[in-house]
Each structure stands twice: as structure tokens, then as C-alpha cells.
Write a protein that holds these residues in place. Structure first.
Motif, short mmCIF file in Angstrom:
data_model
loop_
_atom_site.label_atom_id
_atom_site.label_comp_id
_atom_site.label_asym_id
_atom_site.label_seq_id
_atom_site.Cartn_x
_atom_site.Cartn_y
_atom_site.Cartn_z
N LEU A 115 0.79 -1.22 0.00
CA LEU A 115 0.00 0.00 0.00
C LEU A 115 0.83 1.28 0.00
CD1 LEU A 115 -2.89 -0.91 2.47
CD2 LEU A 115 -2.93 -0.87 -0.02
N PHE A 116 1.94 1.27 0.74
CA PHE A 116 2.66 2.53 0.94
C PHE A 116 4.03 2.57 0.28
CE2 PHE A 116 -0.29 2.31 4.51
CZ PHE A 116 -0.90 3.54 4.41
N TRP A 117 4.76 1.46 0.28
CA TRP A 117 6.15 1.51 -0.15
C TRP A 117 6.38 0.95 -1.56
CZ3 TRP A 117 8.23 4.85 2.78
CH2 TRP A 117 7.92 4.91 4.14
N GLY A 118 5.48 0.16 -2.07
CA GLY A 118 5.69 -0.45 -3.38
C GLY A 118 6.94 -1.31 -3.44
N ALA A 119 7.23 -1.95 -2.33
CA ALA A 119 8.47 -2.73 -2.22
C ALA A 119 8.39 -4.01 -3.03
CB ALA A 119 8.73 -3.05 -0.75
N LYS A 120 9.52 -4.36 -3.64
CA LYS A 120 9.64 -5.60 -4.40
C LYS A 120 10.74 -6.45 -3.78
CE LYS A 120 8.32 -3.34 -8.66
NZ LYS A 120 8.79 -2.69 -9.84
N PRO A 121 10.66 -7.77 -3.91
CA PRO A 121 11.71 -8.64 -3.36
C PRO A 121 13.07 -8.31 -3.96
CG PRO A 121 9.82 -9.94 -4.05
CD PRO A 121 9.60 -8.55 -4.55
N MET A 122 14.10 -8.46 -3.16
CA MET A 122 15.47 -8.23 -3.62
C MET A 122 16.11 -9.56 -3.99
SD MET A 122 16.91 -5.48 -0.91
CE MET A 122 16.15 -3.88 -0.70
N GLU A 123 17.10 -9.48 -4.88
CA GLU A 123 17.83 -10.67 -5.31
C GLU A 123 18.90 -11.03 -4.29
OE1 GLU A 123 17.28 -12.58 -8.14
OE2 GLU A 123 15.48 -11.36 -8.16
N THR A 124 19.24 -12.29 -4.24
CA THR A 124 20.29 -12.73 -3.34
C THR A 124 21.27 -13.63 -4.10
OG1 THR A 124 20.75 -13.63 -1.14
CG2 THR A 124 19.10 -14.77 -2.46
N PHE A 125 22.42 -13.84 -3.51
CA PHE A 125 23.44 -14.67 -4.17
C PHE A 125 23.05 -16.14 -4.10
CE2 PHE A 125 25.86 -10.88 -3.03
CZ PHE A 125 26.48 -10.63 -4.24
N THR A 126 23.44 -16.85 -5.13
CA THR A 126 23.26 -18.30 -5.15
C THR A 126 24.63 -18.94 -5.35
OG1 THR A 126 22.86 -18.22 -7.54
CG2 THR A 126 20.92 -18.21 -6.10
N ALA A 127 24.74 -20.16 -4.94
CA ALA A 127 26.01 -20.87 -5.09
C ALA A 127 26.29 -21.11 -6.57
CB ALA A 127 25.97 -22.19 -4.34
N THR A 128 27.55 -21.04 -6.94
CA THR A 128 27.94 -21.33 -8.32
C THR A 128 27.92 -22.82 -8.56
OG1 THR A 128 30.04 -20.60 -7.40
CG2 THR A 128 29.39 -19.59 -9.41
N ALA A 129 27.73 -23.19 -9.80
CA ALA A 129 27.75 -24.61 -10.16
C ALA A 129 29.10 -25.20 -9.78
CB ALA A 129 27.49 -24.77 -11.65
N GLY A 130 29.08 -26.29 -9.08
CA GLY A 130 30.31 -26.95 -8.66
C GLY A 130 30.86 -26.43 -7.35
N ALA A 131 30.16 -25.47 -6.71
CA ALA A 131 30.66 -24.91 -5.46
C ALA A 131 30.64 -25.92 -4.32
CB ALA A 131 29.82 -23.68 -5.08
N GLU A 132 29.87 -26.98 -4.51
CA GLU A 132 29.80 -28.00 -3.45
C GLU A 132 31.10 -28.81 -3.37
OE1 GLU A 132 28.41 -29.85 -7.25
OE2 GLU A 132 27.98 -27.98 -6.20
N ARG A 133 31.93 -28.75 -4.45
CA ARG A 133 33.23 -29.44 -4.44
C ARG A 133 34.33 -28.47 -4.05
NH1 ARG A 133 30.92 -30.83 -9.22
NH2 ARG A 133 32.34 -29.50 -10.38
N PRO A 134 35.22 -28.85 -3.14
CA PRO A 134 36.31 -27.92 -2.78
C PRO A 134 37.27 -27.75 -3.95
CG PRO A 134 36.63 -30.05 -1.72
CD PRO A 134 35.29 -30.11 -2.41
N PRO A 135 37.82 -26.52 -4.12
CA PRO A 135 38.74 -26.30 -5.23
C PRO A 135 40.04 -27.07 -5.02
CG PRO A 135 38.68 -24.39 -3.78
CD PRO A 135 37.63 -25.33 -3.29
N ALA A 136 40.61 -27.52 -6.13
CA ALA A 136 41.87 -28.28 -6.05
C ALA A 136 43.04 -27.33 -6.12
CB ALA A 136 41.93 -29.28 -7.21
N VAL A 137 43.32 -26.65 -5.02
CA VAL A 137 44.43 -25.71 -4.94
C VAL A 137 45.42 -26.25 -3.93
CG1 VAL A 137 45.11 -23.34 -4.40
CG2 VAL A 137 42.89 -23.78 -5.45
N LYS A 138 46.70 -26.29 -4.30
CA LYS A 138 47.72 -26.83 -3.39
C LYS A 138 48.69 -25.71 -3.04
CE LYS A 138 47.56 -30.99 -6.13
NZ LYS A 138 48.29 -31.72 -7.12
#
Length: 200
Positions: free
Chosen positions: A176-199
Motif C-alpha cells: 500500500l505505501f512503499w511499493g516494495a519488491k523482493p530483492m535478489e540474493t546470491f546463489t552458489a555457483t555450479a560446482g561450489a559443493e566441491r572444494p577447489p583443487a588448490v595446493k
């Protein structure tokens, strides 16, 4: 002036004051307050990404001095940084799913290029012991931690805002008063569930 007219003014002020208290007490101000918190958190995310972008040219130059033949990796980092810097964002980005995804994708591409650069550094023991490189690597690691914290804070702020505008009584004020819309949020990148292979 009659006695009844004389009483109406204070009564009107009393009613207005009580109405103001009712509005304040029932969440009328929650929507803009939470929106401003989310915008401030978004600014901090951008600030940390900018700090990271500012460190990259020094890192690339330091690595280039030792590993000039790794031109492909260095070029990928420079190009990813350029692309991430070209994506224009402002406060409206957090309400635009397309622009938000474009920004997130550019930052993820830069993260991946940096990861490949740091893996490449493994082949150059003299570079890994260089003080300039060590200082830059430390700053970059610190910046990545700050990025993670800033993103977490933003996600929490957006969650609070989006919950407020979808639940009672916030949904009333939002529509009624603010005309507010939902905001976007970050999502995990594809493959983020696997730890990076950095030595290191």
C-alpha cells in the motif's frame, strides 16, 4: 469559541499522535528500515569486490615478472577483471534478477580465473617466496574473506527484508505505501559443493 470547539483541537492532536504511535508500533517503518540495511550491505559487497579488482593488476604484474610464459592464465585474469569491472551496478541491481545474475556471473568468472592463477604459481618456487607476491597473496586472501562476510551479511539483510514484505503486517505496508519488491540474493555457483583443487 464554544467549549466543544476548544476541546476538538487537543482531541484531534491526541488522535493524530495515537495514530502515529499505532503506525510506528505495527511495523510501518520496518519495510524502509530493512530495505536501507540491505542496500548498505549491498554497498559493502561492491566495496569488497572493488578492493579485489584493485589488487589484481599488482598481482598480475608480479606473477608476469616470474612467469611470463603463462600468458594464457594472466590474460584470462586480466580479461575477467575487465569484464567484472564493466558490469554497471547500482542500488536497482538488487531488484533486477537479470542484472544481478550478470554481475554475479562476472564476479564468479573472476574468482575462477584467480584460482587458476594461484594454482599456476605452484610451478614457480622462487615466485612463491617473493615478498611482493606473498604480500599480495595475503591481501587477496583477506579480501576473499571480506567478500564472503559481506555476501553473508547481504544475504541475511535481504532475507529479513524479503520476509518482512511477504508476511503480515509488513505485506500491507509494502504493497500500500512503499511499493516494495523482493530483492535478489546470491546463489552458489555450479560446482561450489566441491572444494577447489588448490595446493599450497
Amino acid at each position: 469559541m464554544s467549549f466543544a470547539t476548544h476541546l476538538r483541537r487537543p482531541l484531534a492532536w491526541l488522535v493524530l499522535g495515537m495514530f502515529g504511535l499505532v503506525l510506528a508500533g505495527c511495523g510501518y517503518n520496518n519495510v524502509p528500515t530493512l530495505e536501507e540495511k540491505a542496500k548498505a550491505a549491498w554497498s559493502e559487497v561492491q566495496n569488497q569486490y572493488q578492493r579485489r579488482a584493485d589488487l589484481i593488476p599488482n598481482l598480475v604484474e608480479t606473477v608476469k615478472g616470474y612467469a611470463a610464459q603463462e600468458r594464457e592464465v594472466l590474460t584470462a585474469v586480466v580479461e575477467a577483471r575487465a569484464k567484472a569491472s564493466q558490469v554497471k551496478v547500482d542500488a536497482s541491481t538488487i531488484n533486477d534478477p537479470v542484472k544481478f545474475k550478470e554481475y554475479q556471473d562476472a564476479q564468479n568468472q573472476l574468482t575462477g580465473a584467480l584460482g587458476r592463477l594461484l594454482v599456476t604459481v605452484e610451478r614457480y618456487p622462487e615466485l612463491k617466496s617473493n615478498q611482493n607476491f606473498l604480500a599480495l597473496q595475503s591481501q587477496l586472501e583477506g579480501t576473499e574473506n571480506r567478500v564472503a562476510v559481506a555476501r553473508r551479511d547481504y544475504i541475511q539483510a535481504v532475507q529479513a527484508f524479503n520476509t518482512e514484505i511477504r508476511t503480515f503486517p509488513g505485506v500491507i505496508w509494502a504493497k500500500l505505501f512503499w511499493g516494495a519488491k523482493p530483492m535478489e540474493t546470491f546463489t552458489a555457483t555450479a560446482g561450489a559443493e566441491r572444494p577447489p583443487a588448490v595446493k599450497f
